[in-house]
Design a protein around this motif. Sequence first.
Motif, short mmCIF file in Angstrom:
data_model
loop_
_atom_site.label_atom_id
_atom_site.label_comp_id
_atom_site.label_asym_id
_atom_site.label_seq_id
_atom_site.Cartn_x
_atom_site.Cartn_y
_atom_site.Cartn_z
N THR A 129 2.53 -102.63 14.34
CA THR A 129 3.19 -101.88 13.26
C THR A 129 4.67 -101.68 13.58
OG1 THR A 129 1.14 -100.72 12.75
CG2 THR A 129 3.16 -99.68 12.00
N GLY A 150 9.17 -89.29 14.57
CA GLY A 150 7.93 -89.43 15.34
C GLY A 150 8.23 -90.22 16.60
N VAL A 155 3.80 -95.22 17.62
CA VAL A 155 4.63 -96.23 16.95
C VAL A 155 6.11 -96.00 17.27
CG1 VAL A 155 5.36 -97.13 14.70
CG2 VAL A 155 2.95 -96.56 15.07
N ALA A 174 12.04 -85.91 17.42
CA ALA A 174 10.70 -85.52 17.87
C ALA A 174 10.63 -84.00 17.97
CB ALA A 174 10.37 -86.17 19.21
N GLY A 175 9.41 -83.49 18.28
CA GLY A 175 9.15 -82.07 18.11
C GLY A 175 9.16 -81.19 19.35
N LYS A 179 9.66 -83.94 24.80
CA LYS A 179 9.61 -85.26 24.16
C LYS A 179 11.00 -85.90 24.09
CE LYS A 179 5.38 -84.62 21.50
NZ LYS A 179 4.67 -84.79 20.23
N LYS A 196 12.34 -79.24 15.65
CA LYS A 196 11.77 -77.89 15.58
C LYS A 196 12.78 -76.82 15.98
CE LYS A 196 6.94 -79.03 15.87
NZ LYS A 196 5.78 -79.22 16.74
N ASN A 219 8.35 -92.25 10.21
CA ASN A 219 6.93 -91.99 10.49
C ASN A 219 6.47 -90.67 9.90
OD1 ASN A 219 6.15 -94.26 12.10
ND2 ASN A 219 7.53 -93.48 13.68
N VAL A 220 7.39 -89.91 9.30
CA VAL A 220 7.15 -88.49 9.02
C VAL A 220 7.25 -88.13 7.54
CG1 VAL A 220 8.28 -86.26 9.39
CG2 VAL A 220 7.71 -87.68 11.34
N GLY A 242 5.12 -94.17 7.77
CA GLY A 242 4.15 -93.08 7.66
C GLY A 242 4.81 -91.83 7.12
N ALA A 243 3.98 -90.86 6.71
CA ALA A 243 4.49 -89.62 6.13
C ALA A 243 3.63 -88.46 6.63
CB ALA A 243 4.51 -89.71 4.62
N SER A 245 4.12 -85.64 7.76
CA SER A 245 4.43 -84.26 7.36
C SER A 245 3.77 -83.90 6.03
CB SER A 245 5.94 -84.04 7.28
OG SER A 245 6.48 -84.68 6.15
N LEU A 317 -3.19 -84.59 16.89
CA LEU A 317 -2.06 -85.42 16.43
C LEU A 317 -1.15 -84.62 15.51
CD1 LEU A 317 -3.94 -88.71 15.48
CD2 LEU A 317 -2.30 -88.45 17.35
N PHE A 318 -1.78 -83.73 14.72
CA PHE A 318 -1.01 -82.96 13.73
C PHE A 318 -0.31 -81.76 14.36
CE2 PHE A 318 -4.11 -85.49 11.57
CZ PHE A 318 -3.38 -86.05 10.54
N GLY A 320 1.21 -82.33 17.32
CA GLY A 320 2.15 -82.99 18.24
C GLY A 320 1.73 -82.92 19.70
N GLY A 324 3.13 -90.73 23.09
CA GLY A 324 2.62 -92.10 22.99
C GLY A 324 1.28 -92.12 22.28
P1 NDP Z 1 1.86 -90.48 16.63
O1 NDP Z 1 1.46 -90.98 17.96
O2 NDP Z 1 3.32 -90.51 16.29
O3 NDP Z 1 1.27 -89.02 16.46
C1 NDP Z 1 1.64 -88.19 15.43
C2 NDP Z 1 2.93 -87.40 15.76
O4 NDP Z 1 3.49 -86.97 14.54
C3 NDP Z 1 2.69 -86.14 16.56
O5 NDP Z 1 2.68 -86.35 17.94
C4 NDP Z 1 3.83 -85.23 16.11
O6 NDP Z 1 4.93 -85.36 17.01
C5 NDP Z 1 4.24 -85.79 14.75
N1 NDP Z 1 3.96 -84.83 13.68
C6 NDP Z 1 2.78 -84.23 13.41
N2 NDP Z 1 2.90 -83.42 12.34
C7 NDP Z 1 4.20 -83.49 11.95
C8 NDP Z 1 4.97 -82.88 10.91
N3 NDP Z 1 4.41 -82.02 10.04
N4 NDP Z 1 6.28 -83.18 10.82
C9 NDP Z 1 6.85 -84.04 11.67
N5 NDP Z 1 6.19 -84.67 12.67
C10 NDP Z 1 4.87 -84.39 12.80
O7 NDP Z 1 1.10 -91.33 15.52
P2 NDP Z 1 1.24 -92.89 15.26
O8 NDP Z 1 2.35 -93.44 16.04
O9 NDP Z 1 -0.09 -93.50 15.37
O10 NDP Z 1 1.66 -92.93 13.73
C11 NDP Z 1 2.97 -92.56 13.35
C12 NDP Z 1 3.11 -92.69 11.83
O11 NDP Z 1 2.95 -94.06 11.46
C13 NDP Z 1 2.05 -91.92 11.07
O12 NDP Z 1 2.63 -91.35 9.93
C14 NDP Z 1 1.04 -92.99 10.70
O13 NDP Z 1 0.31 -92.67 9.57
C15 NDP Z 1 1.95 -94.18 10.49
N6 NDP Z 1 1.31 -95.49 10.68
C16 NDP Z 1 1.46 -96.38 9.67
C17 NDP Z 1 0.95 -97.64 9.78
C18 NDP Z 1 1.18 -98.60 8.67
O14 NDP Z 1 0.52 -99.63 8.62
N7 NDP Z 1 2.10 -98.31 7.76
C19 NDP Z 1 0.16 -98.05 10.96
C20 NDP Z 1 0.12 -97.05 12.01
C21 NDP Z 1 0.67 -95.80 11.84
P3 NDP Z 1 6.10 -84.22 17.10
O15 NDP Z 1 5.78 -83.43 18.32
O16 NDP Z 1 7.33 -85.04 17.22
O17 NDP Z 1 6.02 -83.40 15.85
#
Ligand code: NDP
Length: 330
Positions: A129, A150, A155, A174-175, A179, A196, A219-220, A242-243, A245, A317-318, A320, A324
């Motif tokens: 990805t 993110g 990713v 990042a949060g 990180k 944050k 990613n957010v 990704g989205a 948030s 995951l939600f 944070g 990785g």
């Molecule tokens: P991550 O390993 O990045 O884990 C999720 C991270 O998102 C958390 O560690 C956290 O980090 C951050 N996060 C959680 N809630 C929030 C929020 N409300 N606002 C901002 N940041 C937040 O996940 P992936 O790397 O697996 O996935 C990253 C993104 O890519 C996701 O959105 C996922 O859906 C998308 N994706 C899309 C794919 C595609 O085919 N298009 C394939 C794979 C993933 P922090 O501490 O920084 O907040």
Amino acid sequence: MKYIILRNRPEGKPSLKDFGTKETEKPQPGEGEILLKALYVSVDPYLRGRMRDEKSYIPPFKLNEPMESMVVPEVEDSKNENFSKGDFVSGMLDWQEYQVSDGKGLNKINKDIAPLSAYLGILGLTGITAYLGLEKIGKLKEGETLLVSGAAGAVGSIVGQIGKIKKCKVVGIAGSDEKIKKITKVFKFDEGINYKTTDNIKEEIKKACPNGVDVYFDNVGGEMLDAAILNMNKFGRVVNCGAISLYNSKEKPTGLRLEPFLIKKSILMQGFTVRDYAEDFQPAIKQLSKWLKEDKLQYEETIVEGFEKIPQAFLDLFEGKNQGKMVVKV
Ligand code: NDP
């Protein structure tokens, strides 16, 4: 043997009560089948979408049935000539300690090339990805400024490192301070922004990217996307990966109208799901493996132990709680 089901379709933030653990007999493979013993299970933010009863690019989970994600199992018994006992494979499989399969859709993997868990991260859909999103939509060129959100996640941490390989200025969002330290000191991003601890993310991006942003790998979504677009350069590209948030929001999200900015700056903004580029997976894995071997890429994993921890790891995951790729070791 245990398996994990979806018990409820959550409104808003999911919790442990939305999942259930059940027990049943260990299955036996029939003719042409293999018995798989789960070793590593991937938990991913997009699974949240599959908890909703909505039509999407991938079907929703069914209530009271096993959930699924990418899993690395070992072949424990084989009645299929294409697989032998002791083979390791990866594929989209149920959250079950054991399951039978006819082998379709499974890929054999080699633990001498990389640890088994890496096939769920850097050498799996995560790495692909990052690589293909940047390659196909970001079209990043040497000397440009890449912004990624993110950034310490699965990713994002790979996206930023590819940006450095391509000799770009890389800024990650990042949060936590921990990180930010990781992405700047270990992954060698040029700058990091802790979203944050700031109440003006747009200004922080401006400060960190004085020449503007050429590629934003998002990613957010949500307000972070708005703030990034307000800092984009002419002919900038936004990769909507990704989205997260928005994944738990109950209300329809609102925000800036982006079209005037997109028009004024001739910005391209494109979403994708990695499966759109299935024919490019093999070249992507080849390139990622080469960079790994050359020590140009590093990867981080958060490994949680215990089959029954899969739902909690997903929920984390939600919050944070991962750095990785979040993976559960069964
Ligand atoms: P991550 O390993 O990045 O884990 C999720 C991270 O998102 C958390 O560690 C956290 O980090 C951050 N996060 C959680 N809630 C929030 C929020 N409300 N606002 C901002 N940041 C937040 O996940 P992936 O790397 O697996 O996935 C990253 C993104 O890519 C996701 O959105 C996922 O859906 C998308 N994706 C899309 C794919 C595609 O085919 N298009 C394939 C794979 C993933 P922090 O501490 O920084 O907040």
